[in-house]
Write a protein that holds these residues in place. Sequence first.
Motif, short mmCIF file in Angstrom:
data_model
loop_
_atom_site.label_atom_id
_atom_site.label_comp_id
_atom_site.label_asym_id
_atom_site.label_seq_id
_atom_site.Cartn_x
_atom_site.Cartn_y
_atom_site.Cartn_z
N ASN A 415 0.81 -1.22 0.00
CA ASN A 415 0.00 0.00 0.00
C ASN A 415 0.85 1.27 0.00
N SER A 416 2.15 1.13 -0.24
CA SER A 416 3.07 2.27 -0.18
C SER A 416 3.62 2.62 -1.56
N LEU A 417 3.82 3.90 -1.77
CA LEU A 417 4.55 4.42 -2.93
C LEU A 417 5.48 5.50 -2.40
N ALA A 418 6.76 5.42 -2.75
CA ALA A 418 7.72 6.38 -2.18
C ALA A 418 8.87 6.65 -3.13
N VAL A 419 9.37 7.88 -3.07
CA VAL A 419 10.57 8.29 -3.80
C VAL A 419 11.36 9.23 -2.88
N MET A 420 12.66 8.99 -2.77
CA MET A 420 13.53 9.90 -2.01
C MET A 420 14.81 10.11 -2.80
N ARG A 421 15.23 11.35 -2.96
CA ARG A 421 16.40 11.64 -3.78
C ARG A 421 17.37 12.56 -3.02
N PHE A 422 18.66 12.19 -3.10
CA PHE A 422 19.76 13.05 -2.67
C PHE A 422 20.69 13.19 -3.87
N ALA A 423 20.91 14.42 -4.32
CA ALA A 423 21.71 14.62 -5.53
C ALA A 423 22.68 15.78 -5.35
N TYR A 424 23.72 15.77 -6.19
CA TYR A 424 24.76 16.80 -6.14
C TYR A 424 25.02 17.30 -7.56
N LYS A 425 25.05 18.64 -7.72
CA LYS A 425 25.33 19.25 -9.01
C LYS A 425 26.84 19.37 -9.19
N ILE A 426 27.39 18.48 -10.00
CA ILE A 426 28.82 18.55 -10.28
C ILE A 426 29.14 19.80 -11.07
N SER A 427 28.27 20.13 -12.00
CA SER A 427 28.40 21.33 -12.81
C SER A 427 26.99 21.79 -13.16
N PRO A 428 26.84 22.93 -13.81
CA PRO A 428 25.48 23.39 -14.16
C PRO A 428 24.69 22.40 -15.00
N ILE A 429 25.37 21.49 -15.73
CA ILE A 429 24.65 20.55 -16.58
C ILE A 429 24.82 19.09 -16.17
N LEU A 430 25.67 18.81 -15.20
CA LEU A 430 25.94 17.43 -14.80
C LEU A 430 25.55 17.22 -13.34
N VAL A 431 24.72 16.21 -13.11
CA VAL A 431 24.19 15.93 -11.78
C VAL A 431 24.41 14.45 -11.46
N THR A 432 24.81 14.17 -10.23
CA THR A 432 24.91 12.79 -9.78
C THR A 432 24.20 12.66 -8.44
N GLY A 433 23.70 11.48 -8.15
CA GLY A 433 22.98 11.31 -6.90
C GLY A 433 22.53 9.88 -6.70
N ILE A 434 21.63 9.71 -5.75
CA ILE A 434 21.11 8.38 -5.43
C ILE A 434 19.62 8.51 -5.13
N ASP A 435 18.84 7.57 -5.64
CA ASP A 435 17.40 7.52 -5.41
C ASP A 435 17.06 6.29 -4.59
N TYR A 436 16.11 6.45 -3.69
CA TYR A 436 15.47 5.31 -3.07
C TYR A 436 14.03 5.30 -3.55
N ARG A 437 13.56 4.17 -4.02
CA ARG A 437 12.21 4.10 -4.59
C ARG A 437 11.49 2.83 -4.12
N TRP A 438 10.27 3.02 -3.67
CA TRP A 438 9.38 1.89 -3.40
C TRP A 438 8.19 2.06 -4.32
N SER A 439 8.06 1.17 -5.30
CA SER A 439 6.97 1.29 -6.26
C SER A 439 6.67 -0.09 -6.83
N TRP A 440 6.08 -0.13 -8.00
CA TRP A 440 5.66 -1.38 -8.61
C TRP A 440 6.54 -1.69 -9.80
N THR A 441 7.06 -2.93 -9.86
CA THR A 441 7.92 -3.34 -10.97
C THR A 441 7.36 -4.60 -11.61
#
Length: 464
Positions: A415-441
């Motif tokens: 009964n859960s749906l979730a998204v959590m994101r932590f990201a870092y802007k390496i440059s104005p156009i380049l982003v890296t990060g990590i997502d946690y997701r609970w959804s349906w696959t």
Amino acid sequence: MKKSLKLSILFALSIFLFATSTSAQNDYPVFGFDNSFTNLSNPDSISSFTGAFAFAQIGGENYAGVRFQPDLSFGKVGIGLDVPLYFNLDNGDLYTDEFKNGSGILRLISYLRYGRKKKDPVYLKLGQLKGEAIGYGSLVNNYSNSPSYEKRKVGFAYDIRIKKIFGIEGMYSDFNSKSFNLFAVRPYVRPFGASGIPVIKTLDFGFTYITDKDQTDRFDENSGKNEFLSDGIEAYGLDMGILLINSNFINLTGYAHYSRLRKVKSDSLVAFHQLVPPTQGYGAGKGTGIGLNANMNVIGNLFKLNSRIERLWYTDNYMPQFFDAIYEVNKDAKIATLGDVKSQEGIYGSVTASILDKIMVGGNLLLPDHVSEESPATVQLNLRTQDLFDKIIIEGYYTKGNLTKMSDTFTFDENSLAVMRFAYKISPILVTGIDYRWSWTEQENGSYKADNTVMPYMALRFQF
């Protein structure tokens, strides 16, 4: 689409969510009617371009490619695209299975939009639908037509006003030839809309009609058709509202509504009720509610607050906001619960706060006076930061339905749906990060199962 494609899809999807959070689309997960602060910096004026690189093993073969996801805004017009280009590393063939079922080539379009709902006389949107509400949200609130990103749907939402007096709003959830899917329409009238009389001119009356005869495959792990919808489900409602206060500091709206869920007529449902004795008295249900919605601004953008409080009364076999964020996951399961719902009173409340246009945090709660399996609670939480920390991005969204114990609010299950994101802007156009997701696959046998995934990613993103 095979299970082995899951990593690729989630990888690319994490980029999609990042792009849309500050792009042309007005689509960050919102709280239905309480959508005053979905845009922290007027994103309707911003266009963006995102590309996500990914590798995947599909059917035992290796693929590599990129997913292009531009969000373009031209005045009142918004366009979102999702273009996957995966190539077989052995023979160079383009992977096209993603477009063989459902909406086919239309999957390239995330959405097409014209206007802004409740702000422009004409609002039209085609594609993925999120956080949708009809009227004052008595039946349809926080609705999403695509709880699984592996099975996106193409729907249509609209709100059209004529000469400030007559209007019609509604939506259709899924243009799929297999069946007539969730359809909602609400004609409304503002009898004094053209009068210019303060407060009185904002009074509106609406009638809502909803039906769903969905025969497409459902999302949950018990793959198959929604058998209880063989003859469909119908609901209707009446509502009214008025803008009581309209100032630079606060807007206050009062509203009331009545709605009814008709008895679902299905041989499969009758057989189910015979096996589950408490549900043998199942019939139509109805509910009423009265509430206030307030928007507050304190010293420009220093602090903004949206709050809603509503008192609800409903009979046996009725569930407030029945068509919500988890409705599409398993419609049979939700219909079955109506047989157990007992007459109840409760409260729906929500709060969304924006601080300096940099932090948006909010939540809403549908809370019966006596929470039980027959009358479950629903909770949603939302967090977003924008330029709060130099180069750091924090975002999150969480919803939990069929909640019987408040202590289980943050227990992840079907009964859960979730998204959590932590990201870092390496440059104005380049982003890296990590997502946690609970959804349906999607599983190898074609069914869908609740799953949690931790996904690191890197993305290119442009604004122009």
